[in-house]
Design a protein around this motif. Sequence first.
Motif, PDB file in Angstrom:
ATOM      1  N   ILE A   5       0.926  -1.392   0.011  1.00  0.00           N
ATOM      2  CA  ILE A   5       0.205   0.059  -0.054  1.00  0.00           C
ATOM      3  C   ILE A   5       0.841   1.213   0.044  1.00  0.00           C
ATOM      4  O   ILE A   5       0.579   2.167  -0.758  1.00  0.00           O
ATOM      5  N   GLN A   6       1.767   1.366   0.737  1.00  0.00           N
ATOM      6  CA  GLN A   6       2.812   2.432   0.862  1.00  0.00           C
ATOM      7  C   GLN A   6       3.320   2.565  -0.386  1.00  0.00           C
ATOM      8  O   GLN A   6       3.986   3.659  -0.859  1.00  0.00           O
ATOM      9  N   ASP A   7       4.057   1.373  -1.167  1.00  0.00           N
ATOM     10  CA  ASP A   7       4.598   1.545  -2.379  1.00  0.00           C
ATOM     11  C   ASP A   7       4.022   1.919  -3.454  1.00  0.00           C
ATOM     12  O   ASP A   7       4.237   2.402  -4.509  1.00  0.00           O
ATOM     13  N   HIS A   8       2.396   1.727  -3.436  1.00  0.00           N
ATOM     14  CA  HIS A   8       1.552   2.063  -4.685  1.00  0.00           C
ATOM     15  C   HIS A   8       0.624   3.047  -4.081  1.00  0.00           C
ATOM     16  O   HIS A   8      -0.834   2.592  -4.176  1.00  0.00           O
ATOM     17  N   PRO A   9       0.700   4.391  -4.128  1.00  0.00           N
ATOM     18  CA  PRO A   9      -0.310   5.268  -3.785  1.00  0.00           C
ATOM     19  C   PRO A   9      -1.499   5.250  -4.878  1.00  0.00           C
ATOM     20  O   PRO A   9      -2.366   5.854  -4.613  1.00  0.00           O
ATOM     21  N   GLU A  10      -1.260   4.654  -6.020  1.00  0.00           N
ATOM     22  CA  GLU A  10      -2.003   4.860  -7.115  1.00  0.00           C
ATOM     23  C   GLU A  10      -3.305   3.729  -6.747  1.00  0.00           C
ATOM     24  O   GLU A  10      -4.427   3.712  -7.341  1.00  0.00           O
ATOM     25  N   THR A  52     -10.413   5.004   4.046  1.00  0.00           N
ATOM     26  CA  THR A  52     -11.506   4.940   2.873  1.00  0.00           C
ATOM     27  C   THR A  52     -11.006   4.235   1.779  1.00  0.00           C
ATOM     28  O   THR A  52     -11.701   4.079   0.756  1.00  0.00           O
ATOM     29  N   LYS A  53      -9.415   3.570   2.034  1.00  0.00           N
ATOM     30  CA  LYS A  53      -8.934   2.709   0.774  1.00  0.00           C
ATOM     31  C   LYS A  53      -9.483   1.310   0.958  1.00  0.00           C
ATOM     32  O   LYS A  53      -9.274   0.534   0.354  1.00  0.00           O
ATOM     33  N   LEU A  54     -10.168   1.016   2.287  1.00  0.00           N
ATOM     34  CA  LEU A  54     -10.188  -0.360   2.742  1.00  0.00           C
ATOM     35  C   LEU A  54     -11.616  -0.596   2.756  1.00  0.00           C
ATOM     36  O   LEU A  54     -12.594   0.210   3.061  1.00  0.00           O
TER      37      LEU A  54
END
Length: 84
Positions: A5-10, A52-54
Amino acid sequence: LLQFIQDHPEVTRIRIEGHTDAVASEEFNQKLSARRALSVADWLVDKGVDATKLIAVGFGEARPLGPNENAAGRSENRRTEFHV
């Protein structure tokens, strides 16, 4: 998962799925799987992931990977899966 998640902010949405074996009642397993998924989501939020991403969802015993008739199969079925 946190590193991903940290490596892929997209990535804007991740579904966290909880699953169980079929040892207990269907109702109990449904609740257990939901708690399992929510526990992972809570941990990620505590580590700084935007809630909100989860999406946390429990499937109970409905999607087994292995046979519930033996210990190895039941072990496979007690899991959490992640879908981007």
